[in-house]
Design a protein around this motif. Structure first.
Motif, PDB file in Angstrom:
ATOM      1  N   ASN A  24       0.806  -1.217   0.000  1.00  0.00           N
ATOM      2  CA  ASN A  24       0.000   0.000   0.000  1.00  0.00           C
ATOM      3  C   ASN A  24       0.842   1.272   0.000  1.00  0.00           C
ATOM      4  OD1 ASN A  24      -2.245  -1.587  -0.027  1.00  0.00           O
ATOM      5  ND2 ASN A  24      -2.879  -1.157   2.076  1.00  0.00           N
TER       6      ASN A  24
ATOM      7  N   VAL B 211      -6.479  -0.337   5.770  1.00  0.00           N
ATOM      8  CA  VAL B 211      -6.816   1.066   5.496  1.00  0.00           C
ATOM      9  C   VAL B 211      -6.498   1.950   6.703  1.00  0.00           C
ATOM     10  CG1 VAL B 211      -8.541   0.417   3.794  1.00  0.00           C
ATOM     11  CG2 VAL B 211      -9.261   0.816   6.144  1.00  0.00           C
TER      12      VAL B 211
ATOM     13  N   VAL C 223      -5.607   7.916   1.992  1.00  0.00           N
ATOM     14  CA  VAL C 223      -5.924   6.542   2.394  1.00  0.00           C
ATOM     15  C   VAL C 223      -7.371   6.215   2.043  1.00  0.00           C
ATOM     16  CG1 VAL C 223      -6.057   4.930   4.325  1.00  0.00           C
ATOM     17  CG2 VAL C 223      -4.182   6.587   4.218  1.00  0.00           C
TER      18      VAL C 223
ATOM     19  N   ALA D  78      -8.539   3.231  -0.253  1.00  0.00           N
ATOM     20  CA  ALA D  78      -9.366   2.197   0.377  1.00  0.00           C
ATOM     21  C   ALA D  78     -10.513   1.815  -0.548  1.00  0.00           C
ATOM     22  CB  ALA D  78      -9.901   2.695   1.721  1.00  0.00           C
TER      23      ALA D  78
ATOM     24  N   ALA E 238     -11.846  -4.744   4.934  1.00  0.00           N
ATOM     25  CA  ALA E 238     -11.118  -3.547   5.353  1.00  0.00           C
ATOM     26  C   ALA E 238     -10.670  -3.699   6.802  1.00  0.00           C
ATOM     27  CB  ALA E 238     -12.005  -2.315   5.183  1.00  0.00           C
TER      28      ALA E 238
ATOM     29  N   PRO F  61     -11.154   6.510   6.195  1.00  0.00           N
ATOM     30  CA  PRO F  61     -10.991   5.450   5.195  1.00  0.00           C
ATOM     31  C   PRO F  61     -12.012   4.328   5.338  1.00  0.00           C
ATOM     32  CG  PRO F  61      -8.873   6.048   6.154  1.00  0.00           C
ATOM     33  CD  PRO F  61      -9.920   6.677   6.997  1.00  0.00           C
TER      34      PRO F  61
END
Length: 491
Positions: free
Chosen positions: A91, A127, A150, A154, A170, A204
């Motif tokens: 990420n 996230v 973010v 996400a 998530a 997020p």
């Protein structure tokens, strides 16, 4: 005394279990047939694509669409890439590029790879907003420190996994990015006010919910401003008033691993599991090492809690129903999914775009590559990283400045490349780098974690992650022979 069969089956429906080997043991197959909702696989279950497909097919035969999951975030946290590193950037690299289309494409391709192997659920994306520089458990697993960035990634990552017919999850709700402690070992506490937490940590998750995420994984983290003491996994207010009512989430709440000390260290896994379901968790991810006898103990604890009036039967039924809905959604998406496309190389493309250079682009000749070792986090595990696959003369050293003299002698008359990983978190690593630069200010420093600490060197390369594709991108930049050749996919 035998457990009540109906209650035992309801209790089973809240369980996501691990197991020991490359083959599904009898207790897992019988559990799935008797209502266990799913399994979570780790690298000890994964050997080759053929073995994984056969294993997942066997698991799928034991029940109607069990959830077959794993933690495949790409980047540093990879299960299918455990042997050599992931072909998908993490990420942090995606956040550095900040192209939501590429983030969606990356997760679509990664999800297609997982679906082709027989998985229907990915415990990703992370996230968390990583605002603590010394965070020991999130770091490059986060898209960044900006809540807006973010949040948009996400959404893109959830949509990408769903494009591939894989359930996205998530995590780690309500956010694990503002702490310097690791919930694998302790219960972290975040003292920020409610307004800050809503704008930073929750933003997020709100985007993920708006994108249609079907599952959310809790954090074993304490945020008093959101609703009292104790880990969020066991906090009724956080899971119901905040996640469900405030954010509007209607899907499955999944616990982080119940074997982690942040949730079960003082009370044990069975009791923590009872409290988690009572608080609002629907699916208990038990962890990596919770096998047959301990799974049975969790089942028994849930049944006895209902019989004792400590856990309502209605709550158990609600959790079972949500998990059944999630399995039905996975079945429907799998039926709609086309055959997995051939890997398109999007991961390497992102890694190249994420790699940054400060100073003149380096092309070292006959370099000595010094990799300064860094301990792997519990979530990451032992995954290869660094430049050794592309540079023959590579040495991995402990972060001790006393090693500098010998290394400088070895590098005399040659170029020197120093590779670190999250040097900002390790004083010994920084001291060694500075000692090497004192003798060789022309050395190239390659940071394969977060580029927070920058030494005074002429050339500084940052990759925003240590996945195979991040390493290869750095090797290309340094002119390594063979780095530009095609890469074979992991697992």
């Amino acid at each position: 005394m035998p457990l009540d069969p109906a209650l035992a089956r309801l209790a089973n429906a809240t369980l996501m279990v691990p197991f020991e080997s490359h083959h599904a043991p009898r207790w897992v197959l019988e559990g799935l047939a008797d209502g266990v909702s799913g399994v979570c696989l780790f690298h000890n279950n994964l050997e080759s694509p053929e073995q994984i497909r056969a294993l997942n097919a066997r698991l799928g035969e034991a029940a109607d669409t069990p959830l077959i999951s794993l933690d495949e975030e790409g980047g540093d946290v990879t299960r299918i890439g455990q042997a050599r590193g992931s072909d998908y950037p993490g990420n942090a690299a995606l956040g550095a590029v900040d192209d939501t289309g590429l983030t969606r494409d990356t997760h679509r391709e990664m999800g297609g790879h997982l679906a082709d192997l027989g998985f229907n659920m990915d415990l990703a994306p992370s996230v968390d907003v990583n605002v603590a520089d010394d965070n020991p458990v999130i770091g490059t697993r986060s898209f960044g420190a900006d809540p807006a960035l973010v949040a948009r990634h996400a959404e893109a990552s959830v949509l990408g996994l769903h494009d591939a017919g894989v359930v996205a999850c998530a995590k780690h709700f309500p956010g694990h990015g503002a702490t310097s402690q690791d919930s694998h070992h302790v219960l972290p506490r975040v003292e920020a006010g409610a307004d800050v937490l809503r704008e930073r940590e929750l933003r997020p998750f709100r985007s993920a919910v708006d994108a249609g995420v079907r599952s959310v994984l809790t954090a074993h983290i304490e945020m008093p401003a959101l609703g009292g003491p104790g880990p969020s996994t066991l906090n009724h207010h956080v899971l119901n008033r905040v996640l469900r009512e405030e954010l509007g989430f209607t899907g499955t709440v999944v616990s982080d691993a119940m074997e982690m000390q942040g949730v079960s260290g003082d009370i044990g896994i069975p009791e923590a599991s009872v409290l988690a379901v009572a608080a609002g968790c629907d699916l208990l991810c038990l962890g990596r090492f919770v096998y047959a006898d301990q799974v049975a103990a969790v089942r028994t604890a849930l049944v006895e809690a209902v019989q004792q009036g400590r856990l309502s039967g209605e709550r158990l039924e609600e959790a079972a129903a949500r998990n059944a809905e999630l399995r039905a959604w996975a079945r429907e998406r799998a039926a709609l999914r086309a055959s997995a496309p051939a890997p398109g190389g999007v991961g390497l493309s992102v890694a190249r775009r994420a790699t940054r250079v400060e100073g003149a682009p380096p092309r070292p000749h006959d370099p000595l590559v010094v990799e300064v070792d860094a301990p792997p986090g519990v979530a990451v595990g032992e995954v290869p990283w660094g430049l050794a696959p592309w540079f023959a003369d590579t040495v991995r050293v402990v972060p001790d400045p006393a090693a500098a003299e010998g290394l400088l002698t070895r590098a005399r008359g040659r170029d020197l490349v120093i590779v670190v990983r999250d040097a900002h978190r390790y004083p010994g690593a920084r001291d060694l780098v500075l000692a090497l630069l004192a003798g060789r200010p022309d050395a190239v420093v390659v940071e394969m974690g977060l580029p927070i600490w920058r030494p005074g060197t002429g050339v500084y390369v940052s990759t925003y992650g240590a996945a195979h594709v991040n390493s290869r991108s750095a090797a290309e930049l340094l002119g390594a022979e063979g780095a530009l050749q095609g890469a074979s996919p992991t697992v």
